[in-house]
Write an enzyme that holds these catalytic residues in place. Sequence first.
Site, PDB file in Angstrom:
ATOM      1  N   LYS A  77      74.526   0.675   8.284  1.00 14.59           N
ATOM      2  CA  LYS A  77      73.415  -0.287   8.340  1.00 14.59           C
ATOM      3  C   LYS A  77      72.616  -0.167   7.045  1.00 14.59           C
ATOM      4  O   LYS A  77      71.864   0.774   6.858  1.00 14.59           O
ATOM      5  CB  LYS A  77      72.491   0.016   9.527  1.00 14.59           C
ATOM      6  CG  LYS A  77      71.524  -1.118   9.798  1.00 14.59           C
ATOM      7  CD  LYS A  77      70.226  -0.664  10.403  1.00 14.59           C
ATOM      8  CE  LYS A  77      69.275  -0.104   9.389  1.00 14.59           C
ATOM      9  NZ  LYS A  77      68.872  -1.018   8.312  1.00 14.59           N
ATOM     10  N   GLU A 130      68.581  12.725   4.243  1.00 11.92           N
ATOM     11  CA  GLU A 130      68.102  12.720   2.848  1.00 11.92           C
ATOM     12  C   GLU A 130      66.769  11.987   2.864  1.00 11.92           C
ATOM     13  O   GLU A 130      66.722  10.761   2.953  1.00 11.92           O
ATOM     14  CB  GLU A 130      69.096  11.992   1.939  1.00 11.92           C
ATOM     15  CG  GLU A 130      70.462  12.662   1.843  1.00 11.92           C
ATOM     16  CD  GLU A 130      70.463  13.920   1.001  1.00 11.92           C
ATOM     17  OE1 GLU A 130      69.420  14.241   0.395  1.00 11.92           O
ATOM     18  OE2 GLU A 130      71.498  14.597   0.964  1.00 11.92           O
ATOM     19  N   CYS A 183      63.692   8.821  -4.782  1.00 11.83           N
ATOM     20  CA  CYS A 183      63.245  10.023  -4.074  1.00 11.83           C
ATOM     21  C   CYS A 183      63.115  11.187  -5.058  1.00 11.83           C
ATOM     22  O   CYS A 183      62.353  12.117  -4.833  1.00 11.83           O
ATOM     23  CB  CYS A 183      64.224  10.373  -2.964  1.00 11.83           C
ATOM     24  SG  CYS A 183      65.902  10.503  -3.578  1.00 11.83           S
ATOM     25  N   GLU A 215      54.207  10.377  -1.587  1.00 10.18           N
ATOM     26  CA  GLU A 215      55.250   9.895  -2.488  1.00 10.18           C
ATOM     27  C   GLU A 215      54.772   8.557  -3.063  1.00 10.18           C
ATOM     28  O   GLU A 215      54.501   7.624  -2.311  1.00 10.18           O
ATOM     29  CB  GLU A 215      56.511   9.708  -1.637  1.00 10.18           C
ATOM     30  CG  GLU A 215      57.774   9.544  -2.410  1.00 10.18           C
ATOM     31  CD  GLU A 215      58.979   9.448  -1.476  1.00 10.18           C
ATOM     32  OE1 GLU A 215      58.837   9.078  -0.298  1.00 10.18           O
ATOM     33  OE2 GLU A 215      60.082   9.754  -1.950  1.00 10.18           O
TER      34      GLU A 215
END
Length: 487
Positions: free
Chosen positions: A181, A257, A291, A388
């Site tokens: 997906k 992850e 990331c 982040e």
Amino acid sequence: MHESELLARVPEGLLINGEWRPAEGGRTLDVHDPATGQLVKQIADASVADGKAAMDAAAAAFPAWAATPARERAELLRHTFDLLKDRAEDFALLMTIEMGKPLAEARGEVTYGAEFVRWFSEEAAHVQGRYGANPEGTGRMIVSQHPVGPCYLITPWNFPLAMATRKIAPALAAGCTVVIKPAELTPLTTMFFAQLLVEAGLPAGVVNVVTTSTAGPVSEAIIGDPRLRKLSFTGSTPVGQRLLAQAAPGVLRTSMELGGNAPFIVFDDADLDKAVAGAMAAKFRNVGQACTAANRFIVHRSLVEEFTERVTAQVKGMKIGRGTESGVSIGPLIDDRAVAKARQLVDDAVERGAELRAGGQALEGPGTFYEPTVVSDVPEGSDILREEIFGPVLAIVPFDDEDDAVRIANDTEYGLVSYVYTENLARGQRMIERLETGMMGLNIGVVSNAAAPFGGWKFSGLGREGGAEGIHEYLQTKYTLTPNPFG
Ligand code: NAP
């Protein structure tokens, strides 16, 4: 190739059991170009029933694929790698259209993404077991590796090709079948890649693609299916935590992850030329939407002003625009929410006393652009040091000694990657032991490589993708004991 011609060649259905088919009820979702806001394609929008059909196909295809000789699986992957290299320009342009990254970076991602296909084509035939006597001498121990079974793979929008190949290639190499997906915002690259696998000769049902605007319910049904044996997710930590809870009743193997908050430490003995070049790469690759993006620049007080002036000068020279235009190094952010987040984090830091050295503004539409930005003297406690950023904002914090740098760097629940610049070997070695991250760039600003075990500590995740470790995420171990054949 003209953009419209390329888009017309991208499938628009769900790939289920080897066929591209419409979603239940003909539902569709829209994919937009973040640089222009324009609709680029309408594609199938899978329902829960479509997700279940994809799961059925992956389960049905599993026994035959698991029994396919490793060399055959390897050659199929190698053929796919060759096709991907031939179509590199198409894949690069498609990623720039749906995700916004500058074309040069999209080409880099094709190279990086293709390397996972080549790497795991090589790994497929190298899975080994072992045989040996037990210490008592009474038996023989056989250790063998087996594919875990059907897998569900969920990928984010920021690296549309590499995040897909980093999961699909090791799964297929290990003998697993998959339902993948992709992110709703950037599904086209995964669909185009799945088409390439079909062209390379992949049997029906081995890879199934569900694109959907209802990720939650579709995923919950697939994760709750007792035939599923593995969940591999790349995305944000909060969604990863929710998926881990959903995976618990089925005791699924999981790879996670998740998010990062990378420190980038520049010691007083660093080579400043290298540190500035590394900082620009670690921060502005993918417009900061990685990331692995450096989130906090922790710079020794003796050179913080020079470092800040040099990165600020470079940032002021960066060209903003649609990624297809020549010379552009700052494309759009993925959507309005990403722009609002960058703005909010910068405003919070400035209100707390940080100095705005460059940028700091969102651009007028169309498109979702935010200027490349530098903020210095960011006070501890600012949101930008905890969250982040996922945008083109370079935030600088001064430090005084090594312990101070380590304390600031480790002061986060994340632990994906760190970057360290020092010409002192012993100090570099100390940082390997002291920084709480799964990866480190020592005098280098980009660490990703298909041959390396990519992954994080702490809230940044579980498991590793790539390297010798990557295929083991899709294998399970069996130990067999037989009596000593000599009696
Ligand atoms: P996200 O919102 O967590 O979405 C990631 C994927 O999860 C998308 O496919 C999304 O589908 C899906 N998803 C969202 N909610 C879900 C749910 N309730 N159930 C099942 N699936 C769900 O993250 P993102 O904004 O796309 O990506 C950015 C994040 O990914 C950042 O935190 C970044 O650090 C992380 N990331 C980590 C790595 C790594 O290797 N560690 C690499 C790249 C990115 P929809 O698109 O349909 O919402």
